[in-house]
Motif scaffolding. Structure first.
Motif, PDB file in Angstrom:
ATOM      1  N   TRP A   6       0.828  -1.200   0.000  1.00 46.61           N
ATOM      2  CA  TRP A   6       0.000   0.000   0.000  1.00 46.61           C
ATOM      3  C   TRP A   6       0.870   1.261   0.000  1.00 46.61           C
ATOM      4  CZ3 TRP A   6      -2.859  -3.271  -1.563  1.00 46.61           C
ATOM      5  CH2 TRP A   6      -3.483  -4.284  -0.845  1.00 46.61           C
ATOM      6  N   HIS A   7       2.081   1.181   0.573  1.00 47.62           N
ATOM      7  CA  HIS A   7       2.987   2.331   0.591  1.00 47.62           C
ATOM      8  C   HIS A   7       3.922   2.356  -0.614  1.00 47.62           C
ATOM      9  CE1 HIS A   7       2.517   2.684   5.257  1.00 47.62           C
ATOM     10  NE2 HIS A   7       1.488   3.189   4.601  1.00 47.62           N
ATOM     11  N   MET A   8       3.738   1.431  -1.538  1.00 45.88           N
ATOM     12  CA  MET A   8       4.519   1.375  -2.787  1.00 45.88           C
ATOM     13  C   MET A   8       6.011   1.219  -2.524  1.00 45.88           C
ATOM     14  SD  MET A   8       2.465   4.200  -5.090  1.00 45.88           S
ATOM     15  CE  MET A   8       3.382   3.813  -6.584  1.00 45.88           C
ATOM     16  N   GLU A   9       6.361   0.439  -1.513  1.00 47.03           N
ATOM     17  CA  GLU A   9       7.761   0.151  -1.244  1.00 47.03           C
ATOM     18  C   GLU A   9       8.223  -1.016  -2.118  1.00 47.03           C
ATOM     19  OE1 GLU A   9       8.316  -0.468   2.926  1.00 47.03           O
ATOM     20  OE2 GLU A   9       7.162   1.308   3.484  1.00 47.03           O
ATOM     21  N   GLU A  10       9.522  -1.171  -2.247  1.00 45.14           N
ATOM     22  CA  GLU A  10      10.055  -2.243  -3.076  1.00 45.14           C
ATOM     23  C   GLU A  10       9.849  -3.607  -2.415  1.00 45.14           C
ATOM     24  OE1 GLU A  10      14.154  -1.140  -3.705  1.00 45.14           O
ATOM     25  OE2 GLU A  10      13.657  -0.261  -5.655  1.00 45.14           O
ATOM     26  N   TYR A  11       9.666  -4.620  -3.246  1.00 44.04           N
ATOM     27  CA  TYR A  11       9.575  -5.994  -2.744  1.00 44.04           C
ATOM     28  C   TYR A  11      10.102  -6.937  -3.828  1.00 44.04           C
ATOM     29  CZ  TYR A  11       5.231  -5.826  -5.488  1.00 44.04           C
ATOM     30  OH  TYR A  11       4.303  -5.651  -6.490  1.00 44.04           O
ATOM     31  N   ALA A  12      10.630  -8.071  -3.386  1.00 43.78           N
ATOM     32  CA  ALA A  12      11.170  -9.071  -4.303  1.00 43.78           C
ATOM     33  C   ALA A  12      10.453 -10.391  -4.084  1.00 43.78           C
ATOM     34  CB  ALA A  12      12.673  -9.247  -4.084  1.00 43.78           C
ATOM     35  N   GLY A  13      10.030 -11.018  -5.172  1.00 41.85           N
ATOM     36  CA  GLY A  13       9.346 -12.302  -5.100  1.00 41.85           C
ATOM     37  C   GLY A  13      10.212 -13.397  -5.711  1.00 41.85           C
ATOM     38  N   PHE A  14      10.163 -14.583  -5.130  1.00 44.58           N
ATOM     39  CA  PHE A  14      10.965 -15.703  -5.594  1.00 44.58           C
ATOM     40  C   PHE A  14      10.081 -16.916  -5.844  1.00 44.58           C
ATOM     41  CE2 PHE A  14      13.508 -12.968  -2.926  1.00 44.58           C
ATOM     42  CZ  PHE A  14      14.650 -12.760  -3.698  1.00 44.58           C
ATOM     43  N   GLY A  15      10.275 -17.579  -6.966  1.00 37.87           N
ATOM     44  CA  GLY A  15       9.500 -18.755  -7.299  1.00 37.87           C
ATOM     45  C   GLY A  15       8.670 -18.530  -8.550  1.00 37.87           C
ATOM     46  N   PRO A  16       8.172 -19.615  -9.158  1.00 39.91           N
ATOM     47  CA  PRO A  16       7.343 -19.487 -10.365  1.00 39.91           C
ATOM     48  C   PRO A  16       6.073 -18.711 -10.080  1.00 39.91           C
ATOM     49  CG  PRO A  16       7.235 -21.717  -9.468  1.00 39.91           C
ATOM     50  CD  PRO A  16       8.318 -21.020  -8.724  1.00 39.91           C
ATOM     51  N   GLY A  17       5.786 -17.727 -10.936  1.00 38.94           N
ATOM     52  CA  GLY A  17       4.599 -16.899 -10.758  1.00 38.94           C
ATOM     53  C   GLY A  17       4.787 -15.741  -9.806  1.00 38.94           C
ATOM     54  N   ALA A  18       5.949 -15.636  -9.169  1.00 34.12           N
ATOM     55  CA  ALA A  18       6.172 -14.573  -8.176  1.00 34.12           C
ATOM     56  C   ALA A  18       6.333 -13.217  -8.862  1.00 34.12           C
ATOM     57  CB  ALA A  18       7.407 -14.885  -7.343  1.00 34.12           C
ATOM     58  N   HIS A  19       5.811 -12.192  -8.200  1.00 36.86           N
ATOM     59  CA  HIS A  19       5.904 -10.815  -8.695  1.00 36.86           C
ATOM     60  C   HIS A  19       6.885 -10.018  -7.849  1.00 36.86           C
ATOM     61  CE1 HIS A  19       2.304 -12.100 -10.722  1.00 36.86           C
ATOM     62  NE2 HIS A  19       2.140 -10.919 -11.309  1.00 36.86           N
ATOM     63  N   SER A  20       7.544  -9.049  -8.483  1.00 34.64           N
ATOM     64  CA  SER A  20       8.478  -8.163  -7.787  1.00 34.64           C
ATOM     65  C   SER A  20       8.297  -6.742  -8.296  1.00 34.64           C
ATOM     66  CB  SER A  20       9.933  -8.602  -8.024  1.00 34.64           C
ATOM     67  OG  SER A  20      10.158  -9.919  -7.574  1.00 34.64           O
ATOM     68  N   ASP A  21       8.660  -5.799  -7.448  1.00 28.90           N
ATOM     69  CA  ASP A  21       8.722  -4.381  -7.837  1.00 28.90           C
ATOM     70  C   ASP A  21      10.009  -3.862  -7.209  1.00 28.90           C
ATOM     71  OD1 ASP A  21       8.383  -1.747  -8.489  1.00 28.90           O
ATOM     72  OD2 ASP A  21       6.254  -1.701  -7.982  1.00 28.90           O
ATOM     73  N   PHE A  22      11.058  -3.840  -8.002  1.00 28.53           N
ATOM     74  CA  PHE A  22      12.391  -3.622  -7.442  1.00 28.53           C
ATOM     75  C   PHE A  22      13.249  -2.860  -8.440  1.00 28.53           C
ATOM     76  CE2 PHE A  22      16.591  -4.926  -5.871  1.00 28.53           C
ATOM     77  CZ  PHE A  22      16.415  -4.768  -4.504  1.00 28.53           C
ATOM     78  N   GLY A  23      13.965  -1.859  -7.940  1.00 29.42           N
ATOM     79  CA  GLY A  23      14.876  -1.110  -8.789  1.00 29.42           C
ATOM     80  C   GLY A  23      14.174  -0.353  -9.909  1.00 29.42           C
ATOM     81  N   GLY A  24      12.950   0.077  -9.673  1.00 26.50           N
ATOM     82  CA  GLY A  24      12.221   0.816 -10.696  1.00 26.50           C
ATOM     83  C   GLY A  24      11.602  -0.051 -11.766  1.00 26.50           C
ATOM     84  N   VAL A  25      11.605  -1.370 -11.558  1.00 26.13           N
ATOM     85  CA  VAL A  25      11.035  -2.298 -12.541  1.00 26.13           C
ATOM     86  C   VAL A  25      10.058  -3.231 -11.840  1.00 26.13           C
ATOM     87  CG1 VAL A  25      11.509  -4.111 -14.232  1.00 26.13           C
ATOM     88  CG2 VAL A  25      13.148  -2.239 -13.918  1.00 26.13           C
ATOM     89  N   ARG A  26       8.894  -3.406 -12.431  1.00 28.89           N
ATOM     90  CA  ARG A  26       7.931  -4.389 -11.931  1.00 28.89           C
ATOM     91  C   ARG A  26       7.955  -5.575 -12.884  1.00 28.89           C
ATOM     92  NH1 ARG A  26       2.841  -1.724 -11.604  1.00 28.89           N
ATOM     93  NH2 ARG A  26       3.543  -1.031  -9.551  1.00 28.89           N
ATOM     94  N   TYR A  27       8.140  -6.768 -12.360  1.00 29.28           N
ATOM     95  CA  TYR A  27       8.253  -7.938 -13.221  1.00 29.28           C
ATOM     96  C   TYR A  27       7.685  -9.164 -12.519  1.00 29.28           C
ATOM     97  CZ  TYR A  27      12.385  -8.737 -10.273  1.00 29.28           C
ATOM     98  OH  TYR A  27      13.228  -8.910  -9.203  1.00 29.28           O
ATOM     99  N   ALA A  28       7.445 -10.208 -13.311  1.00 32.60           N
ATOM    100  CA  ALA A  28       6.914 -11.461 -12.779  1.00 32.60           C
ATOM    101  C   ALA A  28       7.514 -12.621 -13.549  1.00 32.60           C
ATOM    102  CB  ALA A  28       5.397 -11.490 -12.880  1.00 32.60           C
ATOM    103  N   TYR A  29       7.702 -13.733 -12.861  1.00 26.63           N
ATOM    104  CA  TYR A  29       8.190 -14.954 -13.509  1.00 26.63           C
ATOM    105  C   TYR A  29       7.013 -15.760 -14.048  1.00 26.63           C
ATOM    106  CZ  TYR A  29      12.536 -13.959 -10.993  1.00 26.63           C
ATOM    107  OH  TYR A  29      13.664 -13.359 -10.502  1.00 26.63           O
TER     108      TYR A  29
END
Length: 339
Positions: free
Chosen positions: A200-223
């Motif tokens: 909710w505060h739009m902080e960075e997070y990293a996701g690990f594993g198939p289907g995981a989402h991340s928003d890190f280093g100015g990039v939002r991505y998903a596996y």
């Protein structure tokens, strides 16, 4: 774009709520479509099986287990409801015995045949169990689920009834020391979910594993959802967006208005280089109808405003989009004044 909830309980069914916006109504509205980004957990695990799994030590598990008993109520074929307070007490005792001092319980309202009295009894039982954190979700029927297939044969609480259930939960939980810090989440002081607030505060997070989402280093991505590829080390992305293409200003409006603290006027203007005034005009209108309230730094939605948050957010984003168009038109005419 939010990371999916990862659960270890194989019998837990997770469905995502619709993102369709509902028209604003002055009294009550469809609480399901208004709470667009909630994840609705439909519990299917028996209390005995759940309790038997709480044997791991607190040190080896997450900091806060989330209990999802069968909503303290289970529907018999006859249509009568029976109370699951005793199994819930066993679950709570098992968790506390394992050493956990930080417990969350998830509840669902809008169940087939559920009445207001049953919902009130459910909340009373939960409050008696004294968890540190409570989440209340409106049931959303998703295509392809058993409940969706039975939608014509079951009697579900209508929109107004669900709105009443939600507003009652907000009131009674507040009376018992639970602060509402987000649309569907309530906590004792100091026990708000830091995990949820990161999103909710739009902080960075990293996701690990198939289907995981991340928003890190100015990039939002998903596996991609491919376990074999992930295990073999082939990290294939299913999506990727950078700050150049992401609409962070809209996201800030949407996510901040999910929280009780609301939107910060100065932060919005200095971070996204836009005037807040178009939204200010709308907030004044919402204030008159009891949907929004002023804060020291801006605005927040009231519990009634949360019920129609989707429609409010859409209107605010349309106001911002219109402002951007006017600015582009002015620039095209070499008018560099702030619009």
């Amino acid at each position: 774009f939010l990371p999916p909830i990862m659960e270890n309980m194989a019998t837990m069914e997770i469905t995502a709520a619709s993102r369709q916006a509902a028209p604003i109504r002055q009294s009550k509205t469809n609480i399901i479509t208004s709470m667009a980004m909630n994840n609705v957990m439909v519990p299917t695990m028996s209390a005995r099986l759940w309790a038997s799994r709480v044997s791991v030590s607190a040190a080896a598990a997450s900091s806060r287990p989330r209990m999802r008993p069968e909503a303290l109520e289970s529907k018999k074929p006859s249509g009568a409801f029976i109370t699951w307070a005793t199994p819930c007490l066993r679950m709570l005792a098992a968790v506390r015995k394992a050493g956990f001092k930080n417990l969350s319980m998830d509840l669902i309202y809008g169940l087939p045949g559920q009445t207001m009295q049953q919902w009130e009894d459910t909340l009373a039982a939960v409050i008696a169990l004294a968890p540190e954190h409570v989440s209340c979700y409106g049931l959303k029927l998703e295509p392809g689920t058993p409940l969706y297939d039975r939608r014509d044969s079951e009697r579900f609480p209508d929109d107004d009834a669900q709105a009443d259930m939600y507003l009652y939960a907000v009131t009674v939980l507040a009376q018992n020391g639970y602060e509402q810090y987000e649309i569907s989440n309530f906590a004792k002081p100091g026990f708000a979910s830091r995990h949820n607030l990161k999103y909710w505060h739009m902080e960075e997070y990293a996701g690990f594993g198939p289907g995981a989402h991340s928003d890190f280093g100015g990039v939002r991505y998903a596996y991609v959802r491919d376990l074999d590829s992930y295990i073999s080390g082939r990290l294939i992305l299913s999506e990727s967006e950078s700050n150049a293409t992401l609409t962070r200003d809209y996201e800030y409006v949407m996510l901040s208005l999910r929280t009780a603290e609301g939107i910060d006027r100065r932060y919005f203007e200095t971070t996204y280089r836009q005037r807040f005034q178009p939204m200010e005009d709308l907030f004044v209108q919402y204030e008159r109808t009891g949907l929004a309230a002023r804060t020291e730094n801006g605005w927040r939605l009231t519990p009634r405003g949360f019920l129609v948050s989707n429609s409010i957010i859409v209107a605010l984003e349309e106001a911002l989009a219109a402002q951007k168009i006017r600015r582009e038109q002015a620039l095209a005419q070499r008018d560099y004044r702030i619009i």
